[in-house]
Design a protein around this motif. Structure first.
Motif, PDB file in Angstrom:
ATOM      1  N   TRP A 127     -19.105  -7.998  28.116  1.00  0.00           N
ATOM      2  CA  TRP A 127     -18.424  -9.223  27.715  1.00  0.00           C
ATOM      3  C   TRP A 127     -19.305 -10.466  27.875  1.00  0.00           C
ATOM      4  O   TRP A 127     -19.300 -11.354  27.040  1.00  0.00           O
ATOM      5  CB  TRP A 127     -17.136  -9.373  28.517  1.00  0.00           C
ATOM      6  CG  TRP A 127     -16.162 -10.298  27.867  1.00  0.00           C
ATOM      7  CD1 TRP A 127     -15.835 -11.552  28.259  1.00  0.00           C
ATOM      8  CD2 TRP A 127     -15.381 -10.050  26.690  1.00  0.00           C
ATOM      9  NE1 TRP A 127     -14.904 -12.113  27.403  1.00  0.00           N
ATOM     10  CE2 TRP A 127     -14.613 -11.200  26.425  1.00  0.00           C
ATOM     11  CE3 TRP A 127     -15.266  -8.963  25.816  1.00  0.00           C
ATOM     12  CZ2 TRP A 127     -13.733 -11.301  25.352  1.00  0.00           C
ATOM     13  CZ3 TRP A 127     -14.392  -9.054  24.749  1.00  0.00           C
ATOM     14  CH2 TRP A 127     -13.644 -10.224  24.528  1.00  0.00           C
ATOM     15  N   SER A 128     -20.102 -10.463  28.944  1.00  0.00           N
ATOM     16  CA  SER A 128     -20.905 -11.663  29.221  1.00  0.00           C
ATOM     17  C   SER A 128     -22.021 -11.871  28.189  1.00  0.00           C
ATOM     18  O   SER A 128     -22.577 -12.950  28.078  1.00  0.00           O
ATOM     19  CB  SER A 128     -21.515 -11.562  30.621  1.00  0.00           C
ATOM     20  OG  SER A 128     -22.315 -10.393  30.680  1.00  0.00           O
ATOM     21  N   LYS A 129     -22.341 -10.814  27.436  1.00  0.00           N
ATOM     22  CA  LYS A 129     -23.424 -10.933  26.444  1.00  0.00           C
ATOM     23  C   LYS A 129     -22.943 -11.432  25.078  1.00  0.00           C
ATOM     24  O   LYS A 129     -23.735 -11.646  24.173  1.00  0.00           O
ATOM     25  CB  LYS A 129     -24.091  -9.564  26.227  1.00  0.00           C
ATOM     26  CG  LYS A 129     -24.954  -9.089  27.386  1.00  0.00           C
ATOM     27  CD  LYS A 129     -25.660  -7.818  26.961  1.00  0.00           C
ATOM     28  CE  LYS A 129     -26.574  -7.285  28.053  1.00  0.00           C
ATOM     29  NZ  LYS A 129     -27.158  -5.999  27.627  1.00  0.00           N
TER      30      LYS A 129
ATOM     31  N   LEU B 117     -16.291 -11.763  14.204  1.00  0.00           N
ATOM     32  CA  LEU B 117     -17.747 -11.580  14.247  1.00  0.00           C
ATOM     33  C   LEU B 117     -18.320 -12.240  15.493  1.00  0.00           C
ATOM     34  O   LEU B 117     -17.935 -13.360  15.841  1.00  0.00           O
ATOM     35  CB  LEU B 117     -18.423 -12.198  13.006  1.00  0.00           C
ATOM     36  CG  LEU B 117     -18.351 -11.395  11.716  1.00  0.00           C
ATOM     37  CD1 LEU B 117     -19.129 -12.114  10.616  1.00  0.00           C
ATOM     38  CD2 LEU B 117     -18.895  -9.982  11.889  1.00  0.00           C
ATOM     39  N   ILE B 118     -19.237 -11.530  16.145  1.00  0.00           N
ATOM     40  CA  ILE B 118     -19.905 -12.074  17.328  1.00  0.00           C
ATOM     41  C   ILE B 118     -21.420 -11.879  17.168  1.00  0.00           C
ATOM     42  O   ILE B 118     -21.859 -11.068  16.357  1.00  0.00           O
ATOM     43  CB  ILE B 118     -19.457 -11.342  18.627  1.00  0.00           C
ATOM     44  CG1 ILE B 118     -19.702  -9.818  18.515  1.00  0.00           C
ATOM     45  CG2 ILE B 118     -17.988 -11.636  18.932  1.00  0.00           C
ATOM     46  CD1 ILE B 118     -19.501  -9.054  19.814  1.00  0.00           C
TER      47      ILE B 118
ATOM     48  N   GLY C  27     -28.744 -10.221  19.800  1.00  0.00           N
ATOM     49  CA  GLY C  27     -29.555 -10.651  18.667  1.00  0.00           C
ATOM     50  C   GLY C  27     -29.073 -10.192  17.304  1.00  0.00           C
ATOM     51  O   GLY C  27     -29.710 -10.469  16.295  1.00  0.00           O
ATOM     52  N   LYS C  28     -27.958  -9.455  17.250  1.00  0.00           N
ATOM     53  CA  LYS C  28     -27.447  -9.012  15.947  1.00  0.00           C
ATOM     54  C   LYS C  28     -26.014  -9.488  15.770  1.00  0.00           C
ATOM     55  O   LYS C  28     -25.283  -9.682  16.735  1.00  0.00           O
ATOM     56  CB  LYS C  28     -27.474  -7.480  15.840  1.00  0.00           C
ATOM     57  CG  LYS C  28     -28.884  -6.904  15.850  1.00  0.00           C
ATOM     58  CD  LYS C  28     -28.978  -5.613  15.064  1.00  0.00           C
ATOM     59  CE  LYS C  28     -29.239  -5.860  13.591  1.00  0.00           C
ATOM     60  NZ  LYS C  28     -29.814  -4.728  12.874  1.00  0.00           N
TER      61      LYS C  28
END
Length: 475
Positions: free
Chosen positions: A47-49, A261-262, A266-267
């Motif tokens: 979650w933190s990412k 969308l998240i 990096g993607k």
């Protein structure tokens, strides 16, 4: 039931080998899906990412360069496009048999008619040949084949192909249900629209379109009346070499469960509610942090699909869908096309106006869209395109809740003598045995409730503005 493990795979595999109704591609696709499921390879989201995508990743529609009025530029863009509608769904929840796309919208026109009219108008206007492709399921295939015959004289090439047909798995023994003698349709299932990529490839259609110089496919649900060809998006993708684009739109309280969308490691990727840890579900549903959701209008580069399918690289999140059918607990594994976004290079979202998302999932949506297209003042229909009335000042659509008496299309039709005016309506809630006369006007917040055992008729020409009606005396 004991949890199935990879040890169940050999027995499942030998049973599947004996199912003559499946093609070799279907057998390998199914075994592949099951083995991924059993090995528990699900991607764990930290979650933190999670980061909110920037405007480079999810581009605001109004920042995209408009297409010039030059007819030859437009024709050049359209010559690269294929339109694909997901046509596997039945109209059962709305009390209709057969494919949902053939529910009548108004004046004898169905969803499919509107789609054909739209594409035919483009082809006529620009002298191009945009083909229409329908992905059917075994549930809709036979009916659709008959229905498309009526378009033989239209200026649209219509192609159909079937998505995969996979066997439902009997949960407690982990064997395919058809192997146990369940030979009718209920023994099988279509594995979700994530299957569009391998099925398009396996049908031979993808290679045929590439050989004709086609570059992009625009995929959308057949019941989304807002999913019309958009040249601004297509031009942006071609110029920026984006292999994949998902149309998203701002969430309202009605859409809190929709995937978003998240940015992750990096993607760009799709985050669905099923992937969210329990302690974060409320945060996921909040409109503050996750402001957009997936409309399932997708634009995808055909060469990229071919490359990824050939490399067996599209390993979308598996959605386990346990069901009980005829008293037997079965499992069906599905995937979603939107989840493929993270496997494509240079993938983006585009934040589009809400007018590109007008799905009809229930008869309350009919009142908004399907019906109102021709006769209500909320939307108008021109050349098969649905557009919102500019006289409406409220940017969001009215919220409409109709009771179970309106659930089936036939009941719905019989309860409205004509469609009421809803251009100034904020919300409507109807419960009980209510019917509406002609030329009724609904404004602001309106509720109409018939008491149990009482028929309530709203007379012709009534104006209901910010009112609760509980009986004839309130009218």
């Amino acid at each position: 039931m004991a949890a199935a493990t990879t040890e169940n795979l050999p027995q499942l595999k030998s049973a599947v080998d004996g199912l003559t109704e499946m093609s070799e591609n279907e057998k390998s696709g199914f075994i592949n899906l099951v083995s991924r499921y059993l090995s528990g390879e699900a991607q764990h989201i930290e979650w933190s990412k999670i980061q909110t995508p920037t405007d480079e990743t999810v581009v605001p529609y109004e920042k995209m360069a408009p297409v010039s009025q030059d007819v030859s530029e437009t024709k050049n863009l359209l010559d690269k496009l294929v339109v694909l509608k997901l046509n596997g769904g039945l109209g059962t929840t709305m009390g209709c048999t057969g494919p949902k796309s053939v529910i009548e919208v108004r004046d004898g026109l169905t969803f499919l008619d509107l789609i054909v009219i739209q594409i035919e108008n483009l082809n006529n206007k620009y002298g191009c040949k945009v083909p229409l492709v329908l992905m059917n399921s075994f549930n809709t295939h036979d009916d659709t084949q008959k229905i498309v015959e009526k378009y033989t004289n239209s200026n649209v090439d219509i192609h159909t192909f079937n998505q995969s047909k996979y066997p439902r798995v009997v949960a407690d023994e982990f064997v395919p249900w058809p192997s146990k003698g369940k030979t009718d349709k209920d023994g099988w299932y279509p594995p979700g629209h994530g299957d569009v990529f391998p099925s398009l490839m396996n049908s031979g259609k993808l290679d045929a379109f590439l050989s004709q110089g086609k570059e992009y496919v625009f995929v959308a649900n057949s019941d989304n009346l807002g999913a019309i060809v958009d040249l601004t998006i297509l031009k942006h993708l071609i110029q920026n070499k984006n292999e994949y684009c998902m149309e998203v739109t701002p969430k309202t309280l009605a859409d809190v469960k929709g995937g978003t969308l998240i940015s992750y490691e990096g993607k760009v990727q799709l985050l669905e509610i099923a992937q969210v840890p329990d302690e974060h579900v409320n945060e996921f549903k909040s409109i503050e942090k996750f402001k957009i959701f997936n409309t399932n209008n997708l634009w995808v580069n055909l060469k990229a699909i071919k490359k990824l399918v050939e490399a067996d690289a599209l390993k979308m999140e598996i959605i386990p869908n346990p069901k009980e059918v005829d008293g037997v607990k079965v499992l069906q594994l599905e995937t979603a096309a939107g989840a493929a976004i993270r496997f494509f290079d240079n993938a983006i979202g585009v934040n589009v106006p809400r007018s590109r998302f007008l799905p009809v999932k229930a008869t309350s949506d009919l009142l908004l869209v399907q019906f109102s297209i021709v006769h209500s003042d909320l939307y108008t229909l021109v050349d098969g395109f649905v557009t919102r009335n500019s006289a409406r000042t409220n940017p969001s659509n009215p919220s409409i809740e109709l009771g179970p008496e309106f659930k089936k299309v036939s009941n719905f039709l019989s309860r409205f003598k004509s469609i009421p005016s809803i251009v100034e309506l904020d919300s409507l809630k109807v419960s009980g045995d209510v019917s509406f006369g002609s030329s009724v006007v609904l404004k602001g917040k309106a509720t109409v409730t018939a008491k149990s055992g009482v028929k309530l008729q709203v007379p012709d020409g009534t104006v209901v503005e910010n009112k609760d009606i509980n009986g004839p005396e309130d009218l």
